[in-house]
Design an enzyme around this catalytic site. Sequence first.
Site, PDB file in Angstrom:
ATOM      1  N   LYS A  43       0.391  -1.427  -0.427  1.00  0.00           N
ATOM      2  CA  LYS A  43       0.043  -0.074  -0.325  1.00  0.00           C
ATOM      3  C   LYS A  43       0.694   1.272  -0.032  1.00  0.00           C
ATOM      4  CE  LYS A  43      -0.109   0.056   5.261  1.00  0.00           C
ATOM      5  NZ  LYS A  43      -1.109  -0.653   5.983  1.00  0.00           N
ATOM      6  N   TYR A 275      13.704  30.952   4.979  1.00  0.00           N
ATOM      7  CA  TYR A 275      13.280  31.855   5.796  1.00  0.00           C
ATOM      8  C   TYR A 275      13.276  31.700   6.862  1.00  0.00           C
ATOM      9  CZ  TYR A 275      10.751  30.807   0.753  1.00  0.00           C
ATOM     10  OH  TYR A 275      10.400  30.877  -0.573  1.00  0.00           O
TER      11      TYR A 275
END
Length: 380
Positions: A43, A275
């Site tokens: 999965k 940032y």
Amino acid sequence: MTRTSAALKRRGLAFFRSKKALVHNAKAVMEVANAKRLIAVVKANAYGYGDTWAAKTLNQELGVKDFAVATLDEGVRVRSALPDDCDVILLGVQPAFLADEMAEKNLSPVAGSFDWLLAAKKAIDEKDKKLPALKIHLAVDTGMGRLGAKTRAELASMYNFVCAEDCFELAGVMTHFATADEDNQPYYDQQLADFMAMVKGLDIPEKYCHVANSGSALYHHDEVPTDTIRVGSVLYGYNPALPDRPSPIELEPVGSLVGQIWGVHRLLKGESLSYGATYTANEDQWVGTIPVGYADGLKRTLSGMTVLVNEQEEKILGRVTMDQIIISLREPVAVGSEVTFIGKDQEKEIKIEDVAEYGDTIPHELLTGISSRVPRVDVD
Ligand SMILES: *Cc1c(COP(=O)(O)O)cnc(C)c1O
């Protein structure tokens, strides 16, 4: 491990994966759990490695015929990559109105309740066409709380219904452990005892039962009561219990995440970067820019983590941005030099488990977060 790949040079970042390691891990876990049958959980794109890659490798190299995914679309993709004699289980709850599509495409859903089975039968009956029987795995909820019969009476009605109706075929009976990789033996024991009592009470043959996830196969292999294991993480080479317990088998990490330094420059004393300007140089220093960011799956919480450049430890400086990061460099290196985020650099290694711990998460979350923007590259 060869990394001179065109994809790495073109993108500056690649997720390398090894078939040999995948096959090694599958064999090792089957041996330690004394299992005869493996349901390989692929999965979430095989925990990031590539679902069709993992499924085909296990089928071709080891003859694995049983696979499990979480969603219908994952199932369709994995199914189409495999020979017809393989089975693909859909582990998550699926919309019952799509039962006809699942029957037609030979996908085997997990039934979580009697009502779900009723709705699935209705969807199949409403189709004029004769469809193949829908292969059903009955879920028993013994303590995970996600889906499944909670009482013997409910399981009995589901079991009898599936056996009685031509549109269904019984393919399995399962439960899922909540604490198999943790130090909570009483909870595990209770789940196992409840499951066994329910299936034994109904005389459901053991060949249908599958319960063992990676934690169960690794740490409770003496107690695994069936010949089948249903595992994911251990196939990909990491121990779901780290750092609490060592693995009883030698696992080989299947993947490594490697980038390239595409910019080398000097940061002067007092200058800041990224940032928020959260990092400021105490003295003049070399730094390198790498085209990887949180949009690739390198989480912002990994700011400050250790990476390897020419076997030396360096650190991510300042905030991880969407597409780029900046790392410390002891010396100016060549543009194109490799940076290891996860995996080996010669004799040195950064383990996924350690990265996960640093980022306050688990390896599964990191790996499934490696986005489609990162090329997957086979090393063998
Ligand atoms: C994800 C999942 C597994 C595999 O779990 P691992 O711990 O990765 O082995 C097994 N069964 C179910 C129902 C799952 O959802």
